[in-house]
Each structure stands twice: as structure tokens, then as C-alpha cells.
Design an enzyme around this catalytic site. Structure first.
Site, PDB file in Angstrom:
ATOM      1  N   LYS A 148       0.808  -1.235   0.000  1.00  0.00           N
ATOM      2  CA  LYS A 148       0.000   0.000   0.000  1.00  0.00           C
ATOM      3  C   LYS A 148       0.830   1.269   0.000  1.00  0.00           C
ATOM      4  O   LYS A 148       0.426   2.258  -0.593  1.00  0.00           O
ATOM      5  CB  LYS A 148      -0.970  -0.009   1.178  1.00  0.00           C
ATOM      6  CG  LYS A 148      -0.302   0.054   2.531  1.00  0.00           C
ATOM      7  CD  LYS A 148      -1.286  -0.268   3.647  1.00  0.00           C
ATOM      8  CE  LYS A 148      -0.603  -0.140   4.986  1.00  0.00           C
ATOM      9  NZ  LYS A 148      -1.304  -0.836   6.062  1.00  0.00           N
ATOM     10  N   ARG A 188      -7.149  -0.295  17.039  1.00  0.00           N
ATOM     11  CA  ARG A 188      -7.603  -0.069  15.676  1.00  0.00           C
ATOM     12  C   ARG A 188      -8.577  -1.212  15.390  1.00  0.00           C
ATOM     13  O   ARG A 188      -9.523  -1.392  16.149  1.00  0.00           O
ATOM     14  CB  ARG A 188      -6.433   0.042  14.682  1.00  0.00           C
ATOM     15  CG  ARG A 188      -6.835   0.846  13.429  1.00  0.00           C
ATOM     16  CD  ARG A 188      -5.709   1.032  12.435  1.00  0.00           C
ATOM     17  NE  ARG A 188      -5.337  -0.207  11.774  1.00  0.00           N
ATOM     18  CZ  ARG A 188      -4.372  -0.288  10.860  1.00  0.00           C
ATOM     19  NH1 ARG A 188      -3.688   0.781  10.508  1.00  0.00           N
ATOM     20  NH2 ARG A 188      -4.092  -1.444  10.292  1.00  0.00           N
TER      21      ARG A 188
HETATM   22  C1  LIG Z   1      -0.396  -1.541   6.642  1.00  0.00           C
HETATM   23  C2  LIG Z   1      -0.687  -2.785   7.342  1.00  0.00           C
HETATM   24  C3  LIG Z   1       0.342  -3.684   7.602  1.00  0.00           C
HETATM   25  C4  LIG Z   1       1.781  -3.408   7.239  1.00  0.00           C
HETATM   26  O1  LIG Z   1       2.362  -2.549   8.177  1.00  0.00           O
HETATM   27  P1  LIG Z   1       3.915  -2.162   8.085  1.00  0.00           P
HETATM   28  O2  LIG Z   1       4.166  -1.408   9.336  1.00  0.00           O
HETATM   29  O3  LIG Z   1       4.068  -1.334   6.869  1.00  0.00           O
HETATM   30  O4  LIG Z   1       4.683  -3.424   8.014  1.00  0.00           O
HETATM   31  C5  LIG Z   1       0.017  -4.864   8.237  1.00  0.00           C
HETATM   32  N1  LIG Z   1      -1.248  -5.153   8.601  1.00  0.00           N
HETATM   33  C6  LIG Z   1      -2.271  -4.311   8.376  1.00  0.00           C
HETATM   34  C7  LIG Z   1      -3.638  -4.680   8.817  1.00  0.00           C
HETATM   35  C8  LIG Z   1      -2.024  -3.088   7.740  1.00  0.00           C
HETATM   36  O5  LIG Z   1      -3.037  -2.253   7.518  1.00  0.00           O
END
Ligand SMILES: *Cc1c(COP(=O)(O)O)cnc(C)c1O
Length: 353
Positions: free
Chosen positions: A35, A127
Site C-alpha cells: 500500500k 484499531r
Molecule cells: C499496513 C498494514 C500492515 C503493514 O504494516 P507495516 O508497518 O508497513 O509493516 C500490516 N497489517 C495491516 C492490517 C495493515 O493495515
């Protein structure tokens, strides 16, 4: 043309290989998260040609475009208004709302397919996920009753919102729930997805958490950092992607604006410190592209002092280099600046093998 991102694909590949090896040694599979770079095709291809087991993104728009033979995972809890696309373009979705899972089941039934989900549990970061003190077993029972939904695992996310650091004391909440699920239900939870890049500090200090067998990694792969404490990961690159921006004005000016100070372009009243006469530059990019606080100049004698929509003002006074109009400044990036820059259509991308 500037501003320009330099994207070093082989450095990304090396980061992926190093971190995948670390995870593999700890019996963890990896979801490569795309992303932060909007699932850029060339970077996704590096993941495709790596041993990473899954491709994951939080936006269905990105996953629709992704070309891969690996399973696609939707990270953000799906909107009930996008479920048709979820069934069509996603192999596994992360879910926390029973009502949404029931709608997914209904759509999958109409199409006569099966959709896999990971049920998210919130163990304190606040979250997504069912809060760990809630009745999780009832939710699981209801999901198991849905004929077109396959519960392939459970997951949790830490650090992103509440800043909670993954450590044994916190992850024990997840472990307890896994043990209760295993004792109550005759199911095989293939995936226990324990977290994101903030989990890696545990592996680096040889702490393996029972049951956890998967991580979802974005930032650590692209920036070579674990995200609990922000430390670089051994044998990885922090400059897979750098920014170059050019100076369109270089002039000596005072450090304090002259006249009565009202509001700036964003409705805030700015304040200034008198540092005397300054050598000031203007870079041709601005708030529309990036938050300048998140740019790290490779010339550590220069300082970014402000920005408006399309301009960043830079203090060049103390640099050893005699910058002139047209000169290019290079920056290392943080998660925040990478996100902004990859999203801006005004920023060019240059790929290096
Ligand atoms: C963005 C995201 C990740 C990845 O997080 P990083 O800190 O970039 O490794 C993992 N799990 C979820 C649910 C996310 O939204």
C-alpha cells in the site's frame, strides 16, 4: 524531470530476501504489503519473484490492478459497499464485523464460490479487531456455520494506531485466545498473523512467540526498518527509494517576513525566529506532494523550513556546497513521505535494476 523518485529494485529485492530469511528461520510466512507504494507494478514484480508467500494491500483498488500468482490479501476491513470486488479480486480478507462476513457469505453463495477470511482481534492497540475481552467464541461459531466462508486464521495488529509495542505480555492475550479456540473447536487455523513490521524487533532479539506463524510486512521491506523503535534492520537498505528535487530559486533574504503577519495559505498564523540574513532556496514541490518534515536531506547542513502547496523553502546558509538554481537536492524518506510522494501524480519515478 523533477521532482523524481529513484527506485532501486535490486535493493528492494535484497531487503526482501534478508527479511524473508529472518522470518523463515522463525517459521513465519510473510505477506508483502504494497500500500505505501500504491502497489506499483515494478515493485510488486520484485515481490512476485521473491519467496514472499502473499501479496497484501489495504485498498481493493490496488489489489484489482495487482498481477500476481500469489494469494492476494485485503488488509483493511472491507466496506460493505465493495464486497462484490472483494469476492472477485481477493483470496483472503481480514475481517472484524460478523455482519460483513455474513454479507460476504451471501455473495459467495450466489456465485457458488468460497471466500477465505482472517478474523482480526484487538489486543489493545485500538484499531481494527474484536476486542479481546469480548465473546470471540460466539463470533467464531457463527462464522463456522457460514457455508461459503472459510476461516483460515486469526490475526492482530499492533503499533499502527495506539503505538503499542509487540512484546510477550501483550501477545499473550492472542496466545490465550488461540489456545481456547483450539480447545473448543475442531478447526485447523492455518494462519496466525501476529503483526506488522513492528514485530521484527522480537525476531532480531531471538524471541519467538508461540503459535504466531505469519507477519504482514510493508515498511520494513521498503525502508529497512523495524517499526517498534524505528531501528534499521541488519543487512538491509534504508534508501531503496530516494527523492530528488530541484532548486527553482536561490537568494539571500532575511529570515523574518516583513510587514504585518496574518494567515498563511493554510489559515495558520506563522511565527519566525530571527536568524539574520539567510541563503534560501525554493524546491519545486510542496504540501500537495509531501509533508516536508518527513524528508531527510542527504546534505545534513541544509534545513527545510517551511512549505506551501507547491513550494518547499530550504535554508542553504550552512551548507559546504554553493547551491545554484537548477541544482538537485537528494532526500531519504520516511513512511509518511514515501506514502505522499508515491501517491502524487506530479512526482516522476525512475527505476534502476
Ligand atoms: C499496513 C498494514 C500492515 C503493514 O504494516 P507495516 O508497518 O508497513 O509493516 C500490516 N497489517 C495491516 C492490517 C495493515 O493495515
Amino acid at each position: 524531470m523533477y521532482p523524481k523518485l529513484n527506485i532501486y529494485l535490486s535493493k528492494y529485492k535484497e531487503n526482501i530476501d534478508t527479511i524473508h530469511t529472518l522470518c523463515h528461520k522463525n517459521q513465519l510466512s510473510v505477506m508483502g504489503v504494497t500500500k505505501v507504494f500504491c502497489a506499483d507494478e515494478k515493485l510488486v514484480d520484485v515481490l512476485n519473484n521473491s519467496p514472499i508467500e502473499y501479496i497484501a494491500d489495504s485498498r481493493i483498488e490496488n489489489l484489482k490492478q495487482v498481477k500476481t500468482l500469489k494469494p492476494k490479501v485485503l488488509l483493511r476491513i472491507p466496506s460493505i459497499h465493495e464486497l462484490d470486488d472483494v469476492i472477485k479480486f481477493v483470496d483472503i480478507s481480514l475481517n472484524s464485523e460478523l455482519s460483513t462476513v455474513k454479507l460476504l457469505n451471501e455473495l459467495a453463495r450466489k456465485k457458488n464460490v468460497s471466500h477465505s477470511i482472517i478474523l482480526m482481534l484487538d489486543i489493545g492497540d485500538l484499531r481494527e479487531g474484536i476486542f479481546y475481552t469480548e465473546n470471540i467464541l460466539d463470533n467464531i461459531q457463527e462464522i463456522l456455520n457460514l457455508k461459503h466462508i472459510k476461516l483460515v486464521g486469526i490475526g492482530t495488529n499492533l503499533t499502527c494506531f495506539g503505538g503499542i509495542i509487540p512484546e510477550m505480555e501483550t501477545l499473550e492475550k492472542l496466545i490465550n485466545i488461540v489456545e481456547i479456540i483450539k480447545s473448543k473447536f475442531d478447526i485447523n487455523l492455518e494462519i496466525i498473523s501476529g503483526g506488522n513490521s513492528s514485530h521484527l524487533h522480537l525476531l532480531e532479539s531471538d524471541q519467538r512467540i508461540p503459535y504466531i506463524n505469519n507477519l504482514r510486512l510493508g515498511e520494513s521491506l521498503i525502508l529497512g526498518r523495524e517499526t517498534a523503535y524505528g531501528n534499521p534492520i541488519k543487512d538491509t537498505h534504508q534508501d531503496v527509494i530516494t527523492l530528488e528535487a530541484d532548486l527553482v530559486e536561490v537568494k539571500f533574504k532575511p529570515s523574518i517576513p516583513e510587514g504585518t503577519i496574518g494567515m498563511d495559505a493554510f489559515g495558520k498564523t506563522p511565527s519566525f525566529e530571527d536568524l539574520g540574513l539567510m541563503k534560501r532556496g525554493i524546491l519545486a514541490l510542496g504540501k500537495q506532494d509531501v509533508d516536508f518534515h518527513e524528508l531527510i536531506p542527504t546534505d545534513d547542513k541544509i534545513r527545510l523550513i517551511g512549505s506551501s502547496s507547491d513550494h518547499i523553502i530550504v535554508d542553504l546558509t550552512h551548507s559546504m556546497i554553493d547551491y545554484k538554481v537548477g541544482d538537485v537536492l537528494t532526500f531519504k524518506l520516511t513512511y509518511g513521505s514515501l506514502l505522499g510522494l508515491m501517491t502524487s501524480k506530479y512526482v516522476n519515478k525512475h527505476y534502476y535494476k
